[in-house]
Design a protein around this motif. Structure first.
Motif, PDB file in Angstrom:
ATOM      1  N   ILE A  85       0.969  -1.238   0.168  1.00 38.71           N
ATOM      2  CA  ILE A  85      -0.026   0.217   0.004  1.00 38.71           C
ATOM      3  C   ILE A  85       0.884   1.267  -0.018  1.00 38.71           C
ATOM      4  N   THR A  86       0.652   1.948  -0.806  1.00 39.77           N
ATOM      5  CA  THR A  86       1.028   3.517  -0.652  1.00 39.77           C
ATOM      6  C   THR A  86       0.308   4.252   0.301  1.00 39.77           C
ATOM      7  N   SER A  87       0.919   4.792   1.320  1.00 39.19           N
ATOM      8  CA  SER A  87       0.120   5.564   2.298  1.00 39.19           C
ATOM      9  C   SER A  87      -0.149   6.867   1.823  1.00 39.19           C
ATOM     10  N   ALA A  88      -1.417   7.464   2.211  1.00 44.12           N
ATOM     11  CA  ALA A  88      -2.117   8.728   1.742  1.00 44.12           C
ATOM     12  C   ALA A  88      -1.330   9.760   2.563  1.00 44.12           C
ATOM     13  N   VAL A  89      -0.859   9.649   3.452  1.00 44.64           N
ATOM     14  CA  VAL A  89      -0.296  10.732   4.376  1.00 44.64           C
ATOM     15  C   VAL A  89       1.268  10.988   3.694  1.00 44.64           C
ATOM     16  N   PHE A  90       1.460  12.353   3.455  1.00 40.73           N
ATOM     17  CA  PHE A  90       2.671  12.816   3.088  1.00 40.73           C
ATOM     18  C   PHE A  90       3.145  14.035   3.866  1.00 40.73           C
ATOM     19  N   SER A  91       4.387  14.118   4.077  1.00 46.02           N
ATOM     20  CA  SER A  91       4.859  15.158   5.158  1.00 46.02           C
ATOM     21  C   SER A  91       5.025  16.295   4.314  1.00 46.02           C
ATOM     22  N   GLY A  92       5.279  16.055   2.929  1.00 45.91           N
ATOM     23  CA  GLY A  92       5.725  17.276   2.260  1.00 45.91           C
ATOM     24  C   GLY A  92       7.080  17.383   2.001  1.00 45.91           C
ATOM     25  N   ASN A  93       8.031  16.778   2.844  1.00 42.44           N
ATOM     26  CA  ASN A  93       9.687  16.742   2.739  1.00 42.44           C
ATOM     27  C   ASN A  93      10.078  15.694   2.339  1.00 42.44           C
ATOM     28  N   GLN A  94      10.313  15.569   1.147  1.00 42.50           N
ATOM     29  CA  GLN A  94      10.983  14.122   0.643  1.00 42.50           C
ATOM     30  C   GLN A  94      12.248  13.737   1.361  1.00 42.50           C
ATOM     31  N   GLY A  95      12.350  12.431   1.889  1.00 41.30           N
ATOM     32  CA  GLY A  95      13.334  11.970   2.730  1.00 41.30           C
ATOM     33  C   GLY A  95      13.046  12.080   4.051  1.00 41.30           C
ATOM     34  N   SER A  96      12.187  12.707   4.343  1.00 46.01           N
ATOM     35  CA  SER A  96      11.834  12.955   5.926  1.00 46.01           C
ATOM     36  C   SER A  96      10.570  12.038   6.313  1.00 46.01           C
ATOM     37  N   ARG A  97      10.544  11.764   7.713  1.00 43.83           N
ATOM     38  CA  ARG A  97       9.409  10.842   8.198  1.00 43.83           C
ATOM     39  C   ARG A  97       8.164  11.533   7.904  1.00 43.83           C
ATOM     40  N   GLY A  98       7.111  10.750   7.405  1.00 45.91           N
ATOM     41  CA  GLY A  98       5.816  11.295   7.365  1.00 45.91           C
ATOM     42  C   GLY A  98       4.936  10.832   8.559  1.00 45.91           C
ATOM     43  N   GLY A  99       3.748  11.084   8.479  1.00 45.61           N
ATOM     44  CA  GLY A  99       2.860  10.687   9.578  1.00 45.61           C
ATOM     45  C   GLY A  99       2.820   9.252   9.683  1.00 45.61           C
ATOM     46  N   PRO A 100       2.502   8.677  10.928  1.00 51.99           N
ATOM     47  CA  PRO A 100       2.118   7.572  11.119  1.00 51.99           C
ATOM     48  C   PRO A 100       0.953   6.838  10.568  1.00 51.99           C
ATOM     49  N   ILE A 101       1.130   5.412  10.212  1.00 53.96           N
ATOM     50  CA  ILE A 101      -0.065   4.745   9.733  1.00 53.96           C
ATOM     51  C   ILE A 101      -0.343   3.879  10.818  1.00 53.96           C
ATOM     52  N   HIS A 102      -1.488   3.532  10.987  1.00 55.74           N
ATOM     53  CA  HIS A 102      -2.214   2.454  11.903  1.00 55.74           C
ATOM     54  C   HIS A 102      -2.884   1.598  11.246  1.00 55.74           C
ATOM     55  N   VAL A 103      -2.656   0.278  11.767  1.00 53.59           N
ATOM     56  CA  VAL A 103      -3.321  -0.865  11.059  1.00 53.59           C
ATOM     57  C   VAL A 103      -4.050  -1.699  12.285  1.00 53.59           C
ATOM     58  N   ARG A 104      -5.097  -2.078  12.080  1.00 53.07           N
ATOM     59  CA  ARG A 104      -5.900  -2.691  12.965  1.00 53.07           C
ATOM     60  C   ARG A 104      -6.026  -4.184  12.385  1.00 53.07           C
ATOM     61  N   TYR A 105      -5.794  -4.986  12.871  1.00 53.10           N
ATOM     62  CA  TYR A 105      -5.970  -6.518  12.583  1.00 53.10           C
ATOM     63  C   TYR A 105      -7.400  -7.114  12.850  1.00 53.10           C
ATOM     64  N   GLU A 106      -8.281  -7.816  12.182  1.00 55.31           N
ATOM     65  CA  GLU A 106      -9.383  -8.314  12.941  1.00 55.31           C
ATOM     66  C   GLU A 106      -9.861  -9.725  12.328  1.00 55.31           C
ATOM     67  N   ILE A 107     -10.012 -10.497  13.124  1.00 57.08           N
ATOM     68  CA  ILE A 107     -10.386 -11.817  12.639  1.00 57.08           C
ATOM     69  C   ILE A 107     -11.898 -12.123  13.165  1.00 57.08           C
TER      70      ILE A 107
END
Length: 168
Positions: free
Chosen positions: A56-78
């Motif tokens: 997956i390509t994250s939708a969150v982009f910090s605007g500064n190439q090469g810097s850390r962007g925002g966190p992604i959070h994944v919830r696993y569900e069974i």
């Protein structure tokens, strides 16, 4: 009525512009093949799926190439059967995943130049199993402070829903 059997939450801070994987894990390392495969339905262009993982390509982009962007959070569900869709979430992908190890987790697709991270391994409770699977996404923005841009707070949320496949 479907019943949620187990769930877990994991997060990852990505490099801006990076992809991430939700994939089969073994000994804390991603082992899946999220290469595009057949028999899957993609509803958003930011995802590719393979036999035992998705990229997956994250939708969150910090605007500064090469810097850390925002966190992604994944919830696993069974789930014990196919869960209902959530009205405020977008369906990215639906298909099947085969998990030999019975473990699934997230990882940065291109790796971290500072060394390998330890990734959460969510145990599905079944080794060498095929699951019906769905990835949902939701992007949250700053809505509480109208005097500031909505994009200063962006949170990328994902749900990986797994349930036993229907048999004919």
């Amino acid at each position: 009525m479907t019943v949620l059997r187990a769930s877990a939450l994991d997060s990852l801070r990505l490099w801006s512009g990076s992809d991430f994987l939700i994939t089969e894990m073994k000994d804390g390392m991603p082992m899946g093949s999220p290469s595009p495969g057949g028999g899957t339905r993609h509803t958003l262009p930011r995802i590719g799926a393979g036999p035992n993982g998705v990229s997956i390509t994250s939708a969150v982009f910090s605007g500064n190439q090469g810097s850390r962007g925002g966190p992604i959070h994944v919830r696993y569900e069974i789930w014990d059967a196919e869960p209902d869709l959530l009205p405020s979430w977008d369906r990215m992908w639906e298909g099947r995943l085969h998990l030999s190890t019975g473990l699934i987790g997230i990882a940065e697709d291109l790796g971290d130049p500072y060394g390998p991270d330890e990734y959460l391994e969510f145990d599905t409770g079944k080794q060498d199993s095929t699951w019906s699977a769905r990835v949902l996404t939701r992007l949250l923005f700053n809505t509480d402070e109208p005097d500031f841009p909505a994009s200063i707070v962006e949170v990328d949320l994902y749900r990986m829903q797994l349930w036993p496949p229907q048999t004919a």
